[in-house]
Scaffold this motif. Structure first.
Motif, mmCIF file in Angstrom:
data_model
loop_
_atom_site.group_PDB
_atom_site.id
_atom_site.type_symbol
_atom_site.label_atom_id
_atom_site.label_comp_id
_atom_site.label_asym_id
_atom_site.label_seq_id
_atom_site.Cartn_x
_atom_site.Cartn_y
_atom_site.Cartn_z
ATOM 1 N N ASP A 553 3.288 44.140 33.187
ATOM 2 C CA ASP A 553 3.142 45.532 32.785
ATOM 3 C C ASP A 553 1.660 45.907 32.739
ATOM 4 O O ASP A 553 1.150 46.369 31.725
ATOM 5 C CB ASP A 553 3.789 45.771 31.409
ATOM 6 C CG ASP A 553 5.297 45.631 31.463
ATOM 7 O OD1 ASP A 553 5.902 46.146 32.421
ATOM 8 O OD2 ASP A 553 5.871 44.987 30.557
ATOM 9 N N ASP A 554 0.966 45.696 33.812
ATOM 10 C CA ASP A 554 -0.463 46.012 33.856
ATOM 11 C C ASP A 554 -0.807 46.606 35.213
ATOM 12 O O ASP A 554 0.089 46.950 36.009
ATOM 13 C CB ASP A 554 -1.302 44.758 33.570
ATOM 14 C CG ASP A 554 -0.937 43.594 34.483
ATOM 15 O OD1 ASP A 554 -0.330 43.862 35.551
ATOM 16 O OD2 ASP A 554 -1.252 42.439 34.149
ATOM 17 N N GLU A 555 -2.097 46.713 35.495
ATOM 18 C CA GLU A 555 -2.523 47.325 36.742
ATOM 19 C C GLU A 555 -2.067 46.532 37.960
ATOM 20 O O GLU A 555 -1.846 47.095 39.036
ATOM 21 C CB GLU A 555 -4.040 47.478 36.743
ATOM 22 C CG GLU A 555 -4.565 48.483 35.735
ATOM 23 C CD GLU A 555 -6.063 48.641 35.816
ATOM 24 O OE1 GLU A 555 -6.656 47.969 36.693
ATOM 25 O OE2 GLU A 555 -6.640 49.407 35.031
ATOM 26 N N GLN A 558 1.138 47.799 39.413
ATOM 27 C CA GLN A 558 1.060 49.011 40.209
ATOM 28 C C GLN A 558 0.606 48.698 41.641
ATOM 29 O O GLN A 558 1.157 49.248 42.611
ATOM 30 C CB GLN A 558 0.080 49.984 39.546
ATOM 31 C CG GLN A 558 0.490 50.421 38.155
ATOM 32 C CD GLN A 558 1.825 51.143 38.155
ATOM 33 O OE1 GLN A 558 2.148 51.857 39.115
ATOM 34 N NE2 GLN A 558 2.602 50.966 37.098
ATOM 35 N N SER A 559 -0.388 47.837 41.746
ATOM 36 C CA SER A 559 -0.870 47.452 43.072
ATOM 37 C C SER A 559 0.222 46.716 43.846
ATOM 38 O O SER A 559 0.424 46.957 45.045
ATOM 39 C CB SER A 559 -2.109 46.556 42.942
ATOM 40 O OG SER A 559 -2.519 46.085 44.204
ATOM 41 N N HIS A 561 3.387 47.008 43.440
ATOM 42 C CA HIS A 561 4.440 47.970 43.769
ATOM 43 C C HIS A 561 4.121 48.673 45.088
ATOM 44 O O HIS A 561 4.994 48.824 45.970
ATOM 45 C CB HIS A 561 4.571 48.990 42.626
ATOM 46 C CG HIS A 561 5.798 49.823 42.717
ATOM 47 N ND1 HIS A 561 5.888 50.923 43.560
ATOM 48 C CD2 HIS A 561 7.000 49.750 42.074
ATOM 49 C CE1 HIS A 561 7.077 51.471 43.440
ATOM 50 N NE2 HIS A 561 7.788 50.782 42.525
ATOM 51 N N ARG A 562 2.870 49.114 45.248
ATOM 52 C CA ARG A 562 2.468 49.792 46.478
ATOM 53 C C ARG A 562 2.562 48.843 47.682
ATOM 54 O O ARG A 562 3.017 49.224 48.758
ATOM 55 C CB ARG A 562 1.041 50.326 46.342
ATOM 56 C CG ARG A 562 0.928 51.498 45.369
ATOM 57 C CD ARG A 562 -0.448 52.159 45.479
ATOM 58 N NE ARG A 562 -1.517 51.235 45.146
ATOM 59 C CZ ARG A 562 -1.987 51.073 43.909
ATOM 60 N NH1 ARG A 562 -1.459 51.749 42.891
ATOM 61 N NH2 ARG A 562 -2.984 50.233 43.683
ATOM 62 N N ARG A 592 13.289 46.470 38.757
ATOM 63 C CA ARG A 592 12.171 46.962 39.550
ATOM 64 C C ARG A 592 12.319 46.562 41.015
ATOM 65 O O ARG A 592 12.055 47.353 41.930
ATOM 66 C CB ARG A 592 10.860 46.423 38.997
ATOM 67 C CG ARG A 592 10.478 46.990 37.643
ATOM 68 C CD ARG A 592 9.225 46.295 37.113
ATOM 69 N NE ARG A 592 8.876 46.775 35.777
ATOM 70 C CZ ARG A 592 7.902 46.267 35.030
ATOM 71 N NH1 ARG A 592 7.172 45.247 35.518
ATOM 72 N NH2 ARG A 592 7.634 46.751 33.833
#
Length: 631
Positions: A553-555, A558-559, A561-562, A592
């Motif tokens: 649950d951090d940055e 997000q990376s 995910h992309r 997810r």
């Protein structure tokens, strides 16, 4: 009348025997009548004796003249009486140069003359056997000659001491051969360094005599030596070995300040032994400094036929107190430490550490026992379920993995021995066993339940490249009756990049047989291999840091995910039927992944590996109420 002590003449002998015979009862012939007959008989006997004597003299003369061994006849006073032709030829002196001179003049040095005089004197003693010694004798052309001298005696012509006789043989070439054999026994013929036999003796001696001292054993192994040998030829390889030997010998025996032995153990392996008192400064830091200096020196290019060859080495270092240590322990410690240096990237040194040594020794012991484990039936197959992410109760695929029920170490998973199997060459045998056992189980499940999960077998690189893979899979499909479209063969991107082998051809032929091809990847870039090689891949399994980051649950999530979105887009472009993942940790993680289009996964959330009996029980319970879906 003859004087007392003279040999009686034949007339006297005949007269005495005639007188003696006439005294015998019954003999009526007079002595005068018998004497002529007896004299004739004595003369005949004397003639026969002289004939035999002359023959013996001739035989001795012929033997003396024809003997290939040099013979020197001496007088009782220790001078040379005669020499045979062989001796004249042997020492390149004339007969006149020798006869009449003392026997000791034959010796080239005062020490040899003393030895020769002692041997001659001892041989002349009563009841002495011939004596043999090696001395250096004078040589008219070459100065000296190494010879073996046998001293005996012969009877004198008249009363008095026996005469010495010397038999002399050239042993120069024999000594050279003996020295060469001795060197071969202790010296490496290519580099001139001590060989492993000599090094082992030196190590044993150091351990036995270094009371309260320390020893350092250093193993060197040339990295990529096969490239040098195959690329430039064995002659270039030999020259590189000679240069390495010269540099190591010069560095450790000429500069380090400690008693050192440098040896070539075998192939491209060298060893250095250092030993000294505990207060001599032979500590770990000193040895490491010496090793680093030697590595820098070895890295300087060696020029062979104008080509500069760089030499990098991996090094294993053991520094310890000598007390209580054995050569076997030190060799094993250095060997394992060297292996660790090679496994960690080569061109570096590693220092012996007891904890790491114990771990590596256990690991290598496991690798060495793989063959015995196969023969004794200690391997079985476990299955890890791959579950659809939209319904966690449905098993889509079972992934086969070998399990080793080790008698000493308990249950071992494939990750515990697969690398060791590659090292020992046992990978093909283990891979074939995995295919045979798992395909047998899968065929039984399909026969019993009809709609059983697919079987997925991930091939190690060595087996994926094996030219016998297709033949073996086809044979097992025929033997087990397993439908080809229920078998998934999985390989990874590293295996596809391997320039050698037949992996691409193997995968294409298996696809033609109806087998499903799966590729294990770590990111979108790996998918380009499918396009580049036009691979018949229908399924992709993603694992590694990309999947792990989606559980956070951090940055980084997000990376990831992309990145995963890009991977899914490229997979659809390549018409990949389904994308699965490995390493699903939680329900949120699964959610997810499902949202990104992943259809199935395996990992801690869905349980660990289990045996064939458990899979059958699971299928039996679900039969008639649910069906196993295939992604």
């Amino acid at each position: 009348m003859p004087e007392p002590g003279d040999t009686p003449g034949l007339e006297d002998i005949a007269r005495r025997w005639a007188a003696r015979l006439t005294e015998i009862d019954g003999v009526s012939v007079s002595a005068e009548t018998l004497r002529p007959s007896l004299l004739a008989l004595a003369r005949e006997a004397q003639a026969e004796a002289w004939t035999a004597h002359d023959a013996a003299v001739r035989r001795f003369s012929d033997l003396y003249a024809a003997s290939p061994v040099g013979v020197v006849l001496g007088d009782a006073d220790g001078t040379i009486r005669d020499v045979n032709p062989a001796f004249v030829e042997l020492v390149h002196h004339t007969r006149s140069d020798l006869v009449g001179h003392p026997l000791t003049r034959l010796a080239a040095t005062a020490a040899d003359a003393k030895i020769l005089a002692s041997v001659v004197e001892e041989a002349l003693l009563p009841a002495r056997r011939p004596r043999q010694e090696r001395i250096t004798v004078t040589h008219g052309r070459d100065g000296t000659l190494r010879a073996r001298v046998t001293v005996a005696t012969i009877t004198a012509d008249g009363p008095g001491l026996p005469h010495p006789v010397l038999m002399i043989e050239d042993v120069h070439e024999l000594d050279l051969l003996s020295e060469q054999l001795r060197r071969q026994n202790v010296q490496d013929p290519l580099t001139g360094l001590p060989n492993s036999y000599h090094f082992e003796n030196k190590l044993d001696t150091a351990l036995a005599t270094a009371q309260g001292g320390r020893v350092a054993l250093v193993y060197f192994d040339i990295d990529g030596f096969k490239v040098i040998n195959d690329g430039l030829g064995p002659g270039a390889g030999d020259e590189v070995l000679r240069q390495v030997a010269r540099k190591l010998g010069s560095h450790f025996t000429g500069q380090c300040g400690h008693e050192a032995v440098v040896a070539r153990l075998s192939g491209d392996g060298f060893a250095v032994l250092l030993h000294g008192r505990s207060d001599s400064g032979l500590d770990t830091a000193t040895v490491v400094d010496l090793v680093e200096d030697s590595m820098r020196e070895l890295a300087e290019p060696v020029y062979v036929d104008g080509k500069g060859v760089g030499v990098n080495v991996s090094v294993g270092i053991v520094v310890t107190e000598a007390a209580g240590r054995t050569s076997e322990e030190l060799h094993r410690a250095a060997e394992i430490t060297l292996h660790r240096a090679k496994e960690n990237g080569k061109a570096q040194w590693m220092l012996f550490e007891q904890d790491l040594h114990d771990r590596d020794r256990r690991r290598f012991g496991i690798g060495a026992a793989i063959g015995g484990g196969l023969e004794n039936g200690q391997f079985a197959v476990d299955y890890e379920p791959t579950v659809t992410l939209d319904d966690h109760e449905r098993v889509a695929v079972v992934n086969a993995q070998l399990r080793w029920d080790h008698p000493d170490h308990g249950v071992l998973r494939s990750r515990d021995f697969s690398d060791l199997a590659d090292t020992t060459g046992m990978t093909p045998a283990l891979g074939e066993l995995l295919l045979a056992l798992s395909m047998t189980d899968a065929a039984a499940w399909h026969h019993e339940f009809g709609d059983a999960p697919d079987l997925c077998v991930r091939l190690p690189a060595r087996l994926a490249n094996d030219p016998n893979l297709v033949r073996f899979v086809r044979t097992e499909l025929d033997r087990t009756g397993l439908p080809p479209n229920t078998l998934r063969i999985c390989t990874d991107s590293v295996t596809l990049i391997e320039p050698r082998g037949e992996v691409l051809e193997n995968l294409s032929i298996l696809a033609e047989l109806g087998v499903k091809i799966t590729l294990a990847v770590s990111g979108a870039a790996d998918l380009e291999l499918i396009h580049r090689h036009r691979l018949p891949v229908g399924f992709v399994i993603v694992s590694g840091t990309l999947v792990d980051a989606l559980a956070e649950d951090d940055e980084s999530m997000q990376s990831a995910h992309r990145h995963f979105e890009m991977l899914m887009i490229r997979a659809r472009e390549l018409k990949i039927a389904r994308v699965g993942v490995e390493g699903v940790r939680s329900f949120e993680h699964a959610r997810r992944l499902a949202a990104l289009g992943v259809v199935a996964g395996r990992g801690p959330l869905f349980g660990e590996e289990t045996g064939a009996a458990s899979i059958r029980s699971m299928l039996a319970k679900s039969a008639g109420t649910m069906r196993a879906l295939r992604p």
